[in-house]
Design a protein around this motif. Structure first.
Motif, PDB file in Angstrom:
ATOM      1  N   THR A  38       0.850  -1.182   0.000  1.00 26.81           N
ATOM      2  CA  THR A  38       0.000   0.000   0.000  1.00 26.81           C
ATOM      3  C   THR A  38       0.886   1.232   0.000  1.00 26.81           C
ATOM      4  OG1 THR A  38      -1.673  -1.183   1.282  1.00 26.81           O
ATOM      5  CG2 THR A  38      -1.811   1.217   1.251  1.00 26.81           C
ATOM      6  N   THR A  39       0.629   2.149  -0.913  1.00 27.14           N
ATOM      7  CA  THR A  39       1.393   3.391  -0.968  1.00 27.14           C
ATOM      8  C   THR A  39       0.664   4.455  -0.164  1.00 27.14           C
ATOM      9  OG1 THR A  39       2.259   2.824  -3.137  1.00 27.14           O
ATOM     10  CG2 THR A  39       2.395   5.140  -2.485  1.00 27.14           C
ATOM     11  N   THR A  40       1.418   5.159   0.653  1.00 26.28           N
ATOM     12  CA  THR A  40       0.861   6.215   1.490  1.00 26.28           C
ATOM     13  C   THR A  40       1.884   7.349   1.579  1.00 26.28           C
ATOM     14  OG1 THR A  40      -0.195   6.681   3.614  1.00 26.28           O
ATOM     15  CG2 THR A  40       1.692   5.189   3.657  1.00 26.28           C
ATOM     16  N   VAL A  41       1.588   8.359   2.341  1.00 28.91           N
ATOM     17  CA  VAL A  41       2.491   9.494   2.518  1.00 28.91           C
ATOM     18  C   VAL A  41       2.935   9.534   3.971  1.00 28.91           C
ATOM     19  CG1 VAL A  41       2.695  12.006   2.376  1.00 28.91           C
ATOM     20  CG2 VAL A  41       1.341  10.782   0.686  1.00 28.91           C
ATOM     21  N   CYS A  42       4.207   9.743   4.190  1.00 26.22           N
ATOM     22  CA  CYS A  42       4.752   9.822   5.536  1.00 26.22           C
ATOM     23  C   CYS A  42       4.183  11.041   6.259  1.00 26.22           C
ATOM     24  CB  CYS A  42       6.276   9.913   5.470  1.00 26.22           C
ATOM     25  SG  CYS A  42       7.065   9.873   7.098  1.00 26.22           S
ATOM     26  N   ALA A  43       3.799  10.866   7.493  1.00 27.47           N
ATOM     27  CA  ALA A  43       3.167  11.936   8.273  1.00 27.47           C
ATOM     28  C   ALA A  43       4.135  12.643   9.225  1.00 27.47           C
ATOM     29  CB  ALA A  43       2.024  11.349   9.089  1.00 27.47           C
ATOM     30  N   TYR A  44       5.421  12.288   9.203  1.00 21.39           N
ATOM     31  CA  TYR A  44       6.340  12.835  10.189  1.00 21.39           C
ATOM     32  C   TYR A  44       6.841  14.238   9.903  1.00 21.39           C
ATOM     33  CZ  TYR A  44       6.450   8.586  12.873  1.00 21.39           C
ATOM     34  OH  TYR A  44       6.098   7.533  13.647  1.00 21.39           O
ATOM     35  N   CYS A  49       7.103  12.469   1.656  1.00 18.79           N
ATOM     36  CA  CYS A  49       7.730  11.261   1.098  1.00 18.79           C
ATOM     37  C   CYS A  49       6.701  10.157   0.918  1.00 18.79           C
ATOM     38  CB  CYS A  49       8.843  10.774   2.023  1.00 18.79           C
ATOM     39  SG  CYS A  49      10.178  11.957   2.255  1.00 18.79           S
ATOM     40  N   ASN A  50       6.795   9.464  -0.199  1.00 18.33           N
ATOM     41  CA  ASN A  50       5.926   8.306  -0.423  1.00 18.33           C
ATOM     42  C   ASN A  50       6.490   7.095   0.297  1.00 18.33           C
ATOM     43  OD1 ASN A  50       4.766  10.068  -2.293  1.00 18.33           O
ATOM     44  ND2 ASN A  50       4.186   8.377  -3.600  1.00 18.33           N
ATOM     45  N   LEU A  51       5.624   6.369   0.959  1.00 16.28           N
ATOM     46  CA  LEU A  51       5.987   5.133   1.642  1.00 16.28           C
ATOM     47  C   LEU A  51       5.223   3.990   1.012  1.00 16.28           C
ATOM     48  CD1 LEU A  51       5.599   6.218   5.391  1.00 16.28           C
ATOM     49  CD2 LEU A  51       7.635   6.372   3.958  1.00 16.28           C
ATOM     50  N   SER A  65      10.382   2.866  -0.120  1.00 20.06           N
ATOM     51  CA  SER A  65       9.946   4.019  -0.898  1.00 20.06           C
ATOM     52  C   SER A  65      10.301   3.760  -2.352  1.00 20.06           C
ATOM     53  CB  SER A  65      10.635   5.289  -0.398  1.00 20.06           C
ATOM     54  OG  SER A  65      10.150   6.412  -1.105  1.00 20.06           O
ATOM     55  N   PRO A  66       9.429   4.149  -3.272  1.00 22.87           N
ATOM     56  CA  PRO A  66       9.714   3.897  -4.686  1.00 22.87           C
ATOM     57  C   PRO A  66      11.008   4.586  -5.148  1.00 22.87           C
ATOM     58  CG  PRO A  66       7.441   4.641  -4.371  1.00 22.87           C
ATOM     59  CD  PRO A  66       8.147   4.812  -3.072  1.00 22.87           C
ATOM     60  N   HIS A  67      11.815   3.866  -5.913  1.00 24.20           N
ATOM     61  CA  HIS A  67      13.073   4.426  -6.408  1.00 24.20           C
ATOM     62  C   HIS A  67      12.847   5.575  -7.381  1.00 24.20           C
ATOM     63  CE1 HIS A  67      15.853   1.552  -4.615  1.00 24.20           C
ATOM     64  NE2 HIS A  67      14.893   0.671  -4.760  1.00 24.20           N
ATOM     65  N   ASP A  68      11.693   5.580  -8.042  1.00 26.14           N
ATOM     66  CA  ASP A  68      11.423   6.641  -9.016  1.00 26.14           C
ATOM     67  C   ASP A  68      10.757   7.860  -8.381  1.00 26.14           C
ATOM     68  OD1 ASP A  68       8.952   5.503  -8.522  1.00 26.14           O
ATOM     69  OD2 ASP A  68       8.406   5.283 -10.639  1.00 26.14           O
ATOM     70  N   ASN A  69      10.623   7.873  -7.059  1.00 23.72           N
ATOM     71  CA  ASN A  69      10.034   9.023  -6.387  1.00 23.72           C
ATOM     72  C   ASN A  69      11.006  10.201  -6.466  1.00 23.72           C
ATOM     73  OD1 ASN A  69       9.699  10.783  -3.815  1.00 23.72           O
ATOM     74  ND2 ASN A  69       7.751   9.702  -4.008  1.00 23.72           N
ATOM     75  N   THR A  72      12.344  11.157  -2.652  1.00 27.81           N
ATOM     76  CA  THR A  72      13.151  10.236  -1.852  1.00 27.81           C
ATOM     77  C   THR A  72      14.163   9.421  -2.650  1.00 27.81           C
ATOM     78  OG1 THR A  72      11.572   8.432  -2.103  1.00 27.81           O
ATOM     79  CG2 THR A  72      11.256   9.920  -0.226  1.00 27.81           C
ATOM     80  N   HIS A  73      13.888   9.188  -3.922  1.00 24.53           N
ATOM     81  CA  HIS A  73      14.745   8.329  -4.754  1.00 24.53           C
ATOM     82  C   HIS A  73      14.965   6.973  -4.075  1.00 24.53           C
ATOM     83  CE1 HIS A  73      15.489  11.799  -7.267  1.00 24.53           C
ATOM     84  NE2 HIS A  73      15.829  12.472  -6.184  1.00 24.53           N
ATOM     85  N   GLY A  74      13.940   6.507  -3.346  1.00 27.60           N
ATOM     86  CA  GLY A  74      14.025   5.211  -2.679  1.00 27.60           C
ATOM     87  C   GLY A  74      14.588   5.251  -1.274  1.00 27.60           C
ATOM     88  N   ASN A  75      15.050   6.396  -0.823  1.00 29.93           N
ATOM     89  CA  ASN A  75      15.649   6.513   0.506  1.00 29.93           C
ATOM     90  C   ASN A  75      14.670   7.165   1.468  1.00 29.93           C
ATOM     91  OD1 ASN A  75      18.292   5.565  -0.292  1.00 29.93           O
ATOM     92  ND2 ASN A  75      18.441   7.471  -1.421  1.00 29.93           N
TER      93      ASN A  75
END
Length: 91
Positions: A38-44, A49-51, A65-69, A72-75
């Motif tokens: 499930t893709t969601t958005v970090c709330a911190y 960032c997509n999670l 995290s998706p590498h193509d984001n 985040t580039h996956g990080n």
């Protein structure tokens, strides 16, 4: 500079893993084919960032995290990568 949460993503040998993954593999019940994502958005923080939550047996077993984001580039930071654990704290 690498941070603890990023090391999991960039480890070239795969020697580092989530504790939940390690425990499930040791018990013989790690099954990626049974996991939903499930893709969601970090709330911190306000970055957005997509999670990707990996869920098995009604439990979040890891967060990526998706590498193509483009953000985040996956990080992920440590809160994004491991902050889900408070959701499952059973005491």
């Amino acid at each position: 500079m690498l941070y603890a949460a990023t090391e999991l993503e960039v480890c070239p040998t795969g020697a580092l893993s989530f504790r939940s993954e390690y425990d499930r593999r040791a018990a013989g019940n790690w099954d990626e084919s049974a996991q939903t994502r499930t893709t969601t958005v970090c709330a911190y923080c306000g970055v957005g960032c997509n999670l990707t939550l990996h869920v098995q047996d009604n439990e979040i077993v890891k967060v990526t995290s998706p590498h193509d984001n483009p953000v985040t580039h996956g990080n992920l930071c440590i809160k994004g990568r491991f902050g889900y654990q408070h959701v499952q704290n059973r005491g």
